[in-house]
Design a protein around this motif. Structure first.
Motif, PDB file in Angstrom:
ATOM      1  N   ALA A  92       4.093 -19.296 -25.987  1.00  0.00           N
ATOM      2  CA  ALA A  92       5.509 -19.089 -26.298  1.00  0.00           C
ATOM      3  C   ALA A  92       6.200 -18.265 -25.216  1.00  0.00           C
ATOM      4  CB  ALA A  92       5.648 -18.404 -27.657  1.00  0.00           C
ATOM      5  N   VAL A  93       5.529 -17.242 -24.714  1.00  0.00           N
ATOM      6  CA  VAL A  93       6.109 -16.390 -23.669  1.00  0.00           C
ATOM      7  C   VAL A  93       6.111 -17.114 -22.329  1.00  0.00           C
ATOM      8  CG1 VAL A  93       5.685 -14.293 -22.330  1.00  0.00           C
ATOM      9  CG2 VAL A  93       5.674 -14.194 -24.814  1.00  0.00           C
ATOM     10  N   ARG A  94       5.048 -17.807 -22.015  1.00  0.00           N
ATOM     11  CA  ARG A  94       4.983 -18.521 -20.728  1.00  0.00           C
ATOM     12  C   ARG A  94       6.043 -19.612 -20.625  1.00  0.00           C
ATOM     13  NH1 ARG A  94      -0.648 -19.102 -21.704  1.00  0.00           N
ATOM     14  NH2 ARG A  94      -0.268 -21.336 -21.645  1.00  0.00           N
ATOM     15  N   ALA A  95       6.580 -20.050 -21.757  1.00  0.00           N
ATOM     16  CA  ALA A  95       7.627 -21.082 -21.749  1.00  0.00           C
ATOM     17  C   ALA A  95       8.921 -20.581 -21.119  1.00  0.00           C
ATOM     18  CB  ALA A  95       7.889 -21.561 -23.179  1.00  0.00           C
ATOM     19  N   TRP A  96       9.127 -19.262 -21.079  1.00  0.00           N
ATOM     20  CA  TRP A  96      10.396 -18.755 -20.537  1.00  0.00           C
ATOM     21  C   TRP A  96      10.232 -17.691 -19.459  1.00  0.00           C
ATOM     22  CZ3 TRP A  96      11.092 -13.563 -21.268  1.00  0.00           C
ATOM     23  CH2 TRP A  96      10.420 -12.962 -22.326  1.00  0.00           C
ATOM     24  N   THR A  97       9.025 -17.301 -19.143  1.00  0.00           N
ATOM     25  CA  THR A  97       8.847 -16.260 -18.125  1.00  0.00           C
ATOM     26  C   THR A  97       8.477 -16.863 -16.783  1.00  0.00           C
ATOM     27  OG1 THR A  97       6.530 -15.913 -18.713  1.00  0.00           O
ATOM     28  CG2 THR A  97       8.155 -14.502 -19.775  1.00  0.00           C
ATOM     29  N   PRO A  98       8.822 -16.182 -15.718  1.00  0.00           N
ATOM     30  CA  PRO A  98       9.718 -15.027 -15.742  1.00  0.00           C
ATOM     31  C   PRO A  98      11.173 -15.466 -15.859  1.00  0.00           C
ATOM     32  CG  PRO A  98       9.125 -15.500 -13.477  1.00  0.00           C
ATOM     33  CD  PRO A  98       8.386 -16.496 -14.347  1.00  0.00           C
ATOM     34  N   CYS A  99      11.980 -14.605 -16.406  1.00  0.00           N
ATOM     35  CA  CYS A  99      13.425 -14.819 -16.367  1.00  0.00           C
ATOM     36  C   CYS A  99      14.051 -13.526 -15.858  1.00  0.00           C
ATOM     37  CB  CYS A  99      13.982 -15.263 -17.716  1.00  0.00           C
ATOM     38  SG  CYS A  99      14.008 -14.027 -19.003  1.00  0.00           S
ATOM     39  N   PHE A 100      15.221 -13.654 -15.274  1.00  0.00           N
ATOM     40  CA  PHE A 100      15.842 -12.530 -14.574  1.00  0.00           C
ATOM     41  C   PHE A 100      17.156 -12.120 -15.218  1.00  0.00           C
ATOM     42  CE2 PHE A 100      12.856 -14.154 -11.594  1.00  0.00           C
ATOM     43  CZ  PHE A 100      12.421 -13.048 -10.884  1.00  0.00           C
ATOM     44  N   GLU A 101      17.444 -10.840 -15.061  1.00  0.00           N
ATOM     45  CA  GLU A 101      18.709 -10.230 -15.454  1.00  0.00           C
ATOM     46  C   GLU A 101      19.136  -9.390 -14.255  1.00  0.00           C
ATOM     47  OE1 GLU A 101      19.957  -6.940 -18.818  1.00  0.00           O
ATOM     48  OE2 GLU A 101      18.308  -8.310 -19.245  1.00  0.00           O
ATOM     49  N   ASN A 102      20.187  -9.828 -13.572  1.00  0.00           N
ATOM     50  CA  ASN A 102      20.614  -9.185 -12.328  1.00  0.00           C
ATOM     51  C   ASN A 102      22.000  -8.573 -12.478  1.00  0.00           C
ATOM     52  OD1 ASN A 102      18.267 -10.047 -10.978  1.00  0.00           O
ATOM     53  ND2 ASN A 102      19.202 -12.027 -10.554  1.00  0.00           N
ATOM     54  N   TYR A 103      22.135  -7.370 -11.940  1.00  0.00           N
ATOM     55  CA  TYR A 103      23.405  -6.642 -11.961  1.00  0.00           C
ATOM     56  C   TYR A 103      23.835  -6.394 -10.523  1.00  0.00           C
ATOM     57  CZ  TYR A 103      22.136  -5.476 -16.774  1.00  0.00           C
ATOM     58  OH  TYR A 103      21.789  -5.544 -18.087  1.00  0.00           O
ATOM     59  N   THR A 104      25.084  -6.736 -10.211  1.00  0.00           N
ATOM     60  CA  THR A 104      25.659  -6.470  -8.898  1.00  0.00           C
ATOM     61  C   THR A 104      26.894  -5.592  -9.092  1.00  0.00           C
ATOM     62  OG1 THR A 104      24.899  -8.628  -8.123  1.00  0.00           O
ATOM     63  CG2 THR A 104      26.581  -7.519  -6.796  1.00  0.00           C
ATOM     64  N   PHE A 105      26.947  -4.505  -8.333  1.00  0.00           N
ATOM     65  CA  PHE A 105      28.052  -3.556  -8.386  1.00  0.00           C
ATOM     66  C   PHE A 105      28.781  -3.610  -7.048  1.00  0.00           C
ATOM     67  CE2 PHE A 105      24.518  -2.084 -10.929  1.00  0.00           C
ATOM     68  CZ  PHE A 105      25.090  -1.761 -12.141  1.00  0.00           C
ATOM     69  N   SER A 106      30.071  -3.914  -7.065  1.00  0.00           N
ATOM     70  CA  SER A 106      30.821  -3.981  -5.808  1.00  0.00           C
ATOM     71  C   SER A 106      32.181  -3.317  -5.979  1.00  0.00           C
ATOM     72  CB  SER A 106      30.976  -5.436  -5.355  1.00  0.00           C
ATOM     73  OG  SER A 106      31.586  -6.209  -6.359  1.00  0.00           O
ATOM     74  N   ASP A 107      32.639  -2.721  -4.878  1.00  0.00           N
ATOM     75  CA  ASP A 107      33.948  -2.085  -4.874  1.00  0.00           C
ATOM     76  C   ASP A 107      35.032  -3.151  -4.946  1.00  0.00           C
ATOM     77  OD1 ASP A 107      32.908   0.518  -4.594  1.00  0.00           O
ATOM     78  OD2 ASP A 107      32.790   0.296  -2.417  1.00  0.00           O
ATOM     79  N   GLU A 108      36.034  -2.854  -5.729  1.00  0.00           N
ATOM     80  CA  GLU A 108      37.199  -3.727  -5.820  1.00  0.00           C
ATOM     81  C   GLU A 108      38.396  -2.817  -6.016  1.00  0.00           C
ATOM     82  OE1 GLU A 108      38.747  -7.176  -8.801  1.00  0.00           O
ATOM     83  OE2 GLU A 108      36.737  -7.439  -7.967  1.00  0.00           O
ATOM     84  N   ALA A 109      39.530  -3.241  -5.513  1.00  0.00           N
ATOM     85  CA  ALA A 109      40.726  -2.410  -5.641  1.00  0.00           C
ATOM     86  C   ALA A 109      40.865  -1.915  -7.077  1.00  0.00           C
ATOM     87  CB  ALA A 109      41.960  -3.210  -5.232  1.00  0.00           C
ATOM     88  N   GLY A 110      40.930  -0.625  -7.205  1.00  0.00           N
ATOM     89  CA  GLY A 110      41.095  -0.051  -8.529  1.00  0.00           C
ATOM     90  C   GLY A 110      39.802   0.258  -9.252  1.00  0.00           C
TER      91      GLY A 110
END
Length: 147
Positions: A92-110
């Motif tokens: 059951a786990v091997r059916a979906w692993t690995p999966c990723f959750e990625n966060y990107t932080f970037s400057d933007e006006a304001g």
């Protein structure tokens, strides 16, 4: 596996947004959207294991695939934790692993643009599509509220 994409502009400096996203006590405040009482156990350092758990200890086991402070963090989800036992090898786990959750932080006006790219599996897509925008609004409120 499908990848969903979410983003939000937060009117706060990037360093503050990054810290509020990952570290206590603000992490627990915005992630309560997913599960009241959610927490993590471990480190955000690249290459280290980390668990994401609900109040009963059940949740997900992962590792930090990459982390560039205040820029990018990648979580590689590897399995489940049930009744305190990690499962990274069942069918059951091997059916979906690995999966990723990625966060990107970037400057933007304001402020800071936070982008989240998350792999979804099985029947979780609708729930994730509904819950992530709510979670990002909670993160925005955490970051923009003076302490």
């Amino acid at each position: 596996m499908k990848t969903l994409h979410f983003d939000i502009l937060i009117h706060a400096p990037r360093e503050h947004v990054w810290r509020s996203t990952l570290f206590s006590p603000t992490y627990e405040r915005w992630t309560a959207t997913f599960s009241e009482g959610s927490r993590y156990e471990g480190s955000w350092e690249a290459g280290t294991p980390i668990r994401f758990c609900g109040p009963n200890g059940d949740g997900m086991v992962a590792e930090i695939a990459e982390h560039r402070p205040a820029e990018f963090v990648s979580i590689r989800h590897l399995g489940m934790v049930t009744n305190g036992v990690e499962d990274t090898t069942s069918e059951a786990v091997r059916a979906w692993t690995p999966c990723f959750e990625n966060y990107t932080f970037s400057d933007e006006a304001g402020g800071t643009r936070v982008r989240v790219d998350v792999d979804v599996f099985g029947t979780h897509e609708d729930w994730m599509a509904q819950t992530w925008p709510e979670a990002l609004l909670a993160l925005k409120a955490v970051c923009e509220t003076p302490t």
